[in-house]
Design an enzyme around this catalytic site. Structure first.
Site, PDB file in Angstrom:
ATOM      1  N   SER A 141      -3.598  19.315  25.358  1.00 49.55           N
ATOM      2  CA  SER A 141      -2.758  19.457  26.546  1.00 49.55           C
ATOM      3  C   SER A 141      -1.458  20.182  26.239  1.00 49.55           C
ATOM      4  CB  SER A 141      -2.453  18.080  27.147  1.00 49.55           C
ATOM      5  OG  SER A 141      -2.170  17.150  26.151  1.00 49.55           O
ATOM      6  N   HIS A 162      -9.162  23.053  29.241  1.00 55.38           N
ATOM      7  CA  HIS A 162      -8.271  21.924  29.519  1.00 55.38           C
ATOM      8  C   HIS A 162      -8.681  21.251  30.831  1.00 55.38           C
ATOM      9  CE1 HIS A 162      -4.064  20.239  30.485  1.00 55.38           C
ATOM     10  NE2 HIS A 162      -4.699  19.424  29.674  1.00 55.38           N
ATOM     11  N   GLU A 174      -8.691  24.531  33.136  1.00 59.45           N
ATOM     12  CA  GLU A 174      -7.948  25.700  32.668  1.00 59.45           C
ATOM     13  C   GLU A 174      -8.696  26.252  31.456  1.00 59.45           C
ATOM     14  OE1 GLU A 174      -3.326  24.664  33.771  1.00 59.45           O
ATOM     15  OE2 GLU A 174      -4.138  23.715  31.988  1.00 59.45           O
TER      16      GLU A 174
HETATM   17  N1  3HC Z   1     -14.803   8.151  38.045  1.00 62.85           N
HETATM   18  C1  3HC Z   1     -15.463   8.274  39.204  1.00 62.85           C
HETATM   19  N2  3HC Z   1     -14.874   8.168  40.402  1.00 62.85           N
HETATM   20  C2  3HC Z   1     -13.555   7.918  40.414  1.00 62.85           C
HETATM   21  C3  3HC Z   1     -12.790   7.778  39.244  1.00 62.85           C
HETATM   22  C4  3HC Z   1     -13.467   7.908  38.016  1.00 62.85           C
HETATM   23  N3  3HC Z   1     -12.853   7.801  36.835  1.00 62.85           N
HETATM   24  N4  3HC Z   1     -11.506   7.561  39.582  1.00 62.85           N
HETATM   25  C5  3HC Z   1     -11.447   7.554  40.906  1.00 62.85           C
HETATM   26  N5  3HC Z   1     -12.678   7.769  41.416  1.00 62.85           N
HETATM   27  C6  3HC Z   1     -13.047   7.847  42.815  1.00 62.85           C
HETATM   28  C7  3HC Z   1     -13.161   6.498  43.464  1.00 62.85           C
HETATM   29  O1  3HC Z   1     -14.460   5.971  43.326  1.00 62.85           O
HETATM   30  C8  3HC Z   1     -12.819   6.776  44.901  1.00 62.85           C
HETATM   31  O2  3HC Z   1     -13.955   7.166  45.616  1.00 62.85           O
HETATM   32  P1  3HC Z   1     -14.021   6.928  47.208  1.00 62.85           P
HETATM   33  O3  3HC Z   1     -12.993   7.820  47.803  1.00 62.85           O
HETATM   34  O4  3HC Z   1     -15.396   7.263  47.587  1.00 62.85           O
HETATM   35  O5  3HC Z   1     -13.701   5.459  47.379  1.00 62.85           O
HETATM   36  C9  3HC Z   1     -11.881   7.974  44.824  1.00 62.85           C
HETATM   37  O6  3HC Z   1     -11.977   8.509  43.512  1.00 62.85           O
HETATM   38  C10 3HC Z   1     -10.461   7.566  45.051  1.00 62.85           C
HETATM   39  O7  3HC Z   1     -10.131   6.556  44.117  1.00 62.85           O
HETATM   40  P2  3HC Z   1      -9.229   5.305  44.454  1.00 62.85           P
HETATM   41  O8  3HC Z   1      -9.495   4.878  45.861  1.00 62.85           O
HETATM   42  O9  3HC Z   1      -9.431   4.296  43.370  1.00 62.85           O
HETATM   43  O10 3HC Z   1      -7.738   5.796  44.286  1.00 62.85           O
HETATM   44  P3  3HC Z   1      -7.016   7.093  44.829  1.00 62.85           P
HETATM   45  O11 3HC Z   1      -7.409   7.413  46.217  1.00 62.85           O
HETATM   46  O12 3HC Z   1      -5.589   6.912  44.505  1.00 62.85           O
HETATM   47  O13 3HC Z   1      -7.569   8.269  43.914  1.00 62.85           O
HETATM   48  C11 3HC Z   1      -7.167   9.577  42.004  1.00 62.85           C
HETATM   49  C12 3HC Z   1      -7.488   8.195  42.534  1.00 62.85           C
HETATM   50  C13 3HC Z   1      -8.357  10.513  42.195  1.00 62.85           C
HETATM   51  C14 3HC Z   1      -6.896   9.387  40.511  1.00 62.85           C
HETATM   52  C15 3HC Z   1      -5.917  10.154  42.765  1.00 62.85           C
HETATM   53  O14 3HC Z   1      -4.892   9.195  42.798  1.00 62.85           O
HETATM   54  C16 3HC Z   1      -5.362  11.406  42.133  1.00 62.85           C
HETATM   55  O15 3HC Z   1      -5.865  12.486  42.339  1.00 62.85           O
HETATM   56  N6  3HC Z   1      -4.261  11.253  41.362  1.00 62.85           N
HETATM   57  C17 3HC Z   1      -3.623  12.353  40.659  1.00 62.85           C
HETATM   58  C18 3HC Z   1      -4.295  12.548  39.328  1.00 62.85           C
HETATM   59  C19 3HC Z   1      -3.710  13.699  38.571  1.00 62.85           C
HETATM   60  O16 3HC Z   1      -2.724  14.310  38.936  1.00 62.85           O
HETATM   61  N7  3HC Z   1      -4.346  13.992  37.432  1.00 62.85           N
HETATM   62  C20 3HC Z   1      -3.861  15.014  36.525  1.00 62.85           C
HETATM   63  C21 3HC Z   1      -3.055  14.360  35.460  1.00 62.85           C
HETATM   64  S1  3HC Z   1      -2.467  15.532  34.288  1.00 62.85           S
HETATM   65  C22 3HC Z   1      -3.703  15.667  33.167  1.00 62.85           C
HETATM   66  O17 3HC Z   1      -4.732  15.002  33.218  1.00 62.85           O
HETATM   67  C23 3HC Z   1      -3.495  16.666  32.074  1.00 62.85           C
HETATM   68  C24 3HC Z   1      -3.387  16.036  30.715  1.00 62.85           C
HETATM   69  O18 3HC Z   1      -3.349  17.065  29.784  1.00 62.85           O
HETATM   70  C25 3HC Z   1      -2.153  15.177  30.567  1.00 62.85           C
END
Ligand code: 3HC
Length: 312
Positions: A141, A162, A174
């Site tokens: 990352s 990424h 990415e």
């Molecule tokens: N596997 C499968 N499905 C998943 C899951 C997983 N690990 N995590 C979440 N889901 C699904 C759930 O089953 C749910 O499905 P549904 O809509 O049918 O019920 C859906 O995603 C939404 O989950 P939740 O209801 O539990 O919670 P949210 O609506 O808050 O969604 C989230 C969760 C998708 C994580 C959302 O909050 C999100 O997009 N957050 C931002 C994440 C982000 O910015 N990630 C990037 C981080 S930076 C990075 O990774 C880079 C690294 O280098 C640091």
């Protein structure tokens, strides 16, 4: 017998990518996610980690995530959902010996600890045993791909892919072309990323590529905003969710990614670019990390979490 869905996924994937045999080094959050999305489209996947316990944990994470996907995808057809989970899982093998695992790999993706020397040592040893045509890639990352690749004699067949957490849900990859990455390698990585159902974007080998270069300073500034007393943690999170449409506020996101990961990235960039105030650290982050409050994975960060990872 493979289900129609898996066959459909596979034929789409095969049209798009020549990469079919994948080795993922590191069965943590990111490695497990990468293995999962590759298995779903029919790649033969081997996950490598240090011991059987970590590998069992990785398999269990993947299975639970596949069940969540299946519950949605096959809402009214639970039997098909069960088959989808079973068949995806059957595409995944595990191994504690990386050098054995890479013998037939088309692609090796590394998703281990963010430590340059450890990554270089790993790739140096794999370079000696992997077939000449095997492509190497890092999911780093924050570290330069060129510095990791320089430990091998295949810098032309070395690039970056990424992914974002949670990998099964986040639609972006990415793809990074380091100075010595060949166009052919970049194209293969780009095509493979698309074959996973993701949207791929092309990135230069610059710190944080595109997403983290914006996201990490943003979350760091949120912490500094709180430290200056300009808003509470809860209010800043609410503000960014409702005022900017972000799915998580900056503190929720930092807890989700891991405070240690965010701090590590920022510290590294500050060391390399000390005059850039975007990379300034924060006493609160330092304190929380030193206390082992790393976010969701440790049960506490800016918020507290239960053992299902739900905010309390
Ligand atoms: N596997 C499968 N499905 C998943 C899951 C997983 N690990 N995590 C979440 N889901 C699904 C759930 O089953 C749910 O499905 P549904 O809509 O049918 O019920 C859906 O995603 C939404 O989950 P939740 O209801 O539990 O919670 P949210 O609506 O808050 O969604 C989230 C969760 C998708 C994580 C959302 O909050 C999100 O997009 N957050 C931002 C994440 C982000 O910015 N990630 C990037 C981080 S930076 C990075 O990774 C880079 C690294 O280098 C640091």
């Amino acid at each position: 017998m493979l289900s129609t869905q898996i066959i459909r996924n596979m034929s789409t994937a095969n049209r798009l990518s020549q990469i079919k045999k994948l080795v993922v080094i590191g069965g943590g959050q990111m490695g497990s996610g990468i293995a999962q999305v590759s298995a779903v489209v029919g790649n033969e996947v081997i996950i490598v980690d240090q011991n059987e316990e970590l590998l069992a944990k990785s398999r269990s994470t993947i299975e639970k995530s596949l069940q969540r996907v299946a519950a949605k995808k096959y809402k009214d057809e639970p039997e098909k959902g069960k088959t989808f989970v079973q068949e995806s899982m059957s595409q995944i093998q595990t191994n504690t010996d990386a050098e054995t695992a890479v013998q037939n790999a088309d692609l090796v993706v590394e998703a281990i600890v963010e430590n340059l020397k450890i990554k270089q040592d790993l790739f140096k040893s794999l370079d000696a045993v992997a077939p000449a045509n095997t492509i190497f890639a890092s999911n780093t990352s924050s570290l330069p791909i060129r510095d990791i690749a320089s430990s091998t004699k295949r810098e032309d067949r070395f690039g970056g892919v990424h992914f974002f957490n949670p990998v099964p849900m986040m639609k972006l990859v990415e793809v990074i072309k380091a100075p010595n990455t060949s166009q052919e390698t970049f194209d293969a990585l780009f095509t493979w990323s698309k074959s996973l159902g993701k949207t791929a974007v092309s990135c230069k080998d610059t710190p944080g590529f595109l997403v983290n270069r914006l996201l990490v300073p943003y979350t760091a500034e949120a912490v500094r905003l709180y430290e200056r007393g300009h808003g509470s943690i809860k209010d800043i999170d609410i503000a960014m969710k409702l005022g900017a449409g972000y799915p998580m506020g900056p503190f929720e996101l930092t807890d989700y990614v891991g405070l240690d990961t965010c701090k590590f990235i920022l510290d590294g960039w500050r060391e390399a670019m000390p005059d850039n105030p975007l990379f300034d650290g924060s006493p609160l982050m330092d304190k929380l990390v030193s206390e082992g409050k790393l976010g969701v994975k440790s049960g506490e960060g800016f918020y507290k979490y239960n053992n299902k990872g739900q905010k309390m």
